[in-house]
Design a protein around this motif. Structure first.
Motif, short mmCIF file in Angstrom:
data_model
loop_
_atom_site.label_atom_id
_atom_site.label_comp_id
_atom_site.label_asym_id
_atom_site.label_seq_id
_atom_site.Cartn_x
_atom_site.Cartn_y
_atom_site.Cartn_z
N ASN A 73 -12.48 -13.97 -21.46
CA ASN A 73 -11.91 -14.85 -20.45
C ASN A 73 -12.89 -15.22 -19.34
N SER A 74 -13.83 -14.33 -19.05
CA SER A 74 -14.79 -14.60 -17.98
C SER A 74 -16.15 -14.05 -18.36
N GLU A 75 -17.18 -14.52 -17.69
CA GLU A 75 -18.55 -14.12 -17.99
C GLU A 75 -18.76 -12.62 -17.81
N ASP A 76 -18.10 -12.04 -16.81
CA ASP A 76 -18.31 -10.63 -16.47
C ASP A 76 -17.26 -9.70 -17.07
N ALA A 77 -16.45 -10.22 -18.00
CA ALA A 77 -15.34 -9.42 -18.52
C ALA A 77 -15.82 -8.23 -19.34
N VAL A 78 -16.93 -8.37 -20.05
CA VAL A 78 -17.42 -7.31 -20.92
C VAL A 78 -18.90 -7.08 -20.66
N GLU A 79 -19.28 -5.84 -20.43
CA GLU A 79 -20.68 -5.47 -20.27
C GLU A 79 -21.20 -4.88 -21.58
N VAL A 121 -24.24 -14.46 -26.96
CA VAL A 121 -23.71 -15.80 -26.68
C VAL A 121 -22.25 -15.64 -26.29
N ARG A 122 -21.91 -16.15 -25.11
CA ARG A 122 -20.53 -16.02 -24.62
C ARG A 122 -19.78 -17.33 -24.80
N HIS A 123 -18.53 -17.20 -25.20
CA HIS A 123 -17.67 -18.36 -25.44
C HIS A 123 -16.34 -18.14 -24.73
N ALA A 124 -15.59 -19.22 -24.57
CA ALA A 124 -14.23 -19.11 -24.06
C ALA A 124 -13.33 -18.49 -25.13
N THR A 125 -12.34 -17.74 -24.70
CA THR A 125 -11.43 -17.08 -25.65
C THR A 125 -10.76 -18.09 -26.57
N THR A 170 -11.96 -10.10 -27.42
CA THR A 170 -11.37 -8.86 -26.93
C THR A 170 -11.22 -8.88 -25.42
N LYS A 171 -10.51 -7.86 -24.92
CA LYS A 171 -10.42 -7.64 -23.48
C LYS A 171 -11.38 -6.54 -23.03
N THR A 172 -11.49 -5.48 -23.85
CA THR A 172 -12.40 -4.38 -23.50
C THR A 172 -13.15 -3.92 -24.73
#
Length: 378
Positions: A172-178, A190-194, A152-154
């Motif tokens: 897209n980036s580490e800080d894109a979603v809080e 766990v964060r991944h690339a889109t 997602t974006k948001t």
């Protein structure tokens, strides 16, 4: 999401030609038309297609629904497969749910997995197992009992939102979603690339598919699955619109080259119109519509062309034309096998498959608009 997408395509193929009709086979219900409602007594499995679709009757088995607007408010005992511009699940579902649309709302509890693809998704009820969601904007106010995979974006979270398993974020980036701590602790995110997001995998454990060749058994399984899906779609159209499909079949088998020619012209016109729209300035807003319509016409042509090919093969074997639903299902299966084998022929096979799709698209255009030069319209 492939099944949901194909359901949406089948809906767009079938609905323009149908009046409100109800077919019942045993305890199953088949309904298609403009504004259709399935209400009253409980049914086993439901297959509903239309412009506006409402399922308020209890469905003991699986519900299949497709249309511009889809609302399922009755309880479903097994699974739900739904696709449309607006999809609203407001009745409880005991099994898995797969949804495809622009705006998708889930306001009733889901017993097992949720798989969803949309522009905007709102999940305000509990999910009994895992959730895999790909959407531009996500709202979560309910509880997900298992793992969650979000591309997602948001994302917006309610006060009662909670993910009890691991949250896999494809951003897209580490800080894109809080993500607030009350939803899921940081050590379970766990964060991944889109680009790593794969909506076709099992929702449990993240939506990142591991590379695996699978060998010839995996290839054979994939071919068999493709044949089943293609045959099922063609059979569904034959069940919902038998007279319409008979007309397409007769016209195409009478003049196959005309169908191929009209299909080629129609798809070319839709695809090429984007350049003319772009030249007009404001018309550039219609460019996506040209692309989508060309794609849908091609998919519709492929399914219908496959069925017509199956009828042609059976006719060549001196078999009578299909009249019953069982005979149409056999024709659909023969066509699916034939087009799959055709695609395997080196160098020229893809040309034959393309011709089948174009002929099917041309049959639709001839049936709907009756174009031609000095031709008699019947």
């Amino acid at each position: 999401m492939l099944r949901s997408f194909l359901l949406l395509c089948a809906t767009l193929i079938a609905t323009p030609s149908l009046a409100d009709e109800v077919y019942r086979f045993g305890e199953d219900a088949y309904i298609a038309g403009d504004n259709v409602t399935l209400s009253g007594d409980a049914v086993d499995d439901a297959f509903v297609a239309g412009n506006t679709v409402v399922i308020s009757a209890p469905v003991n088995g699986t519900a299949h629904a497709g249309g511009r607007s889809v609302s399922i408010s009755g309880p479903v005992g097994n699974n739900v497969y739904a696709a449309g511009m607006n999809v609203n699940i407001s009745g409880p579902v005991d099994g898995d749910v797969q949804l495809f649309g622009d705006t998708v709302l889930v306001t009733a509890p889901i017993g097992k997995d949720l798989r969803l693809a949309a522009q905007r998704a709102e999940i305000t009820a509990s999910i009994g197992d895992d959730a895999l969601i790909g959407a531009e904007h996500i709202l979560l106010t309910g509880v997900i009992a298992g793992d969650a995979s979000f591309s997602t974006k948001t994302i917006s979270f309610g006060e009662n939102a909670k993910i009890e398993g691991t949250l896999h974020l494809y951003v897209n980036s580490e800080d894109a979603v809080e993500v607030p701590a009350h939803v899921v602790p940081a050590d379970r995110i766990v964060r991944h690339a889109t680009e790593a997001f794969d909506p076709s995998v099992d929702p449990e454990g993240g939506a990142t598919a591991e590379p695996n060749s699978g060998g010839w058994m995996a290839w054979l399984s994939g071919q068999f699955t493709s044949i089943l899906i293609l045959a099922a779609l063609a059979t569904l159209i034959a069940a919902l619109a038998p007279a319409f499909l008979i007309n397409l079949r007769e016209r195409t088998l009478e003049t196959p080259m005309r169908a191929v020619w009209m299909g080629f012209l129609s798809i070319s016109a839709l695809a090429g119109s984007l350049f003319l729209f772009a030249l007009t300035g404001y018309g550039i807003l219609l460019v996506p519509a040209s692309i989508v319509l060309a794609l849908l016409l091609g998919v519709a042509g492929y399914v219908i062309g496959t069925y017509i090919l199956g009828v042609a093969v059976l006719s060549a074997m001196n078999r009578p034309l299909p009249e019953t639903l069982t005979e149409r299902a056999i024709a659909a299966a023969v066509g699916a096998v034939s087009v799959t084998v055709l695609a395997m022929i080196p160098v020229i096979g893809w040309i034959g498959v393309l011709a089948v799709a174009i002929a099917g698209a041309g049959a639709l255009i001839i049936r709907w608009f009756a174009p031609g030069f000095h031709t008699e319209v019947r």
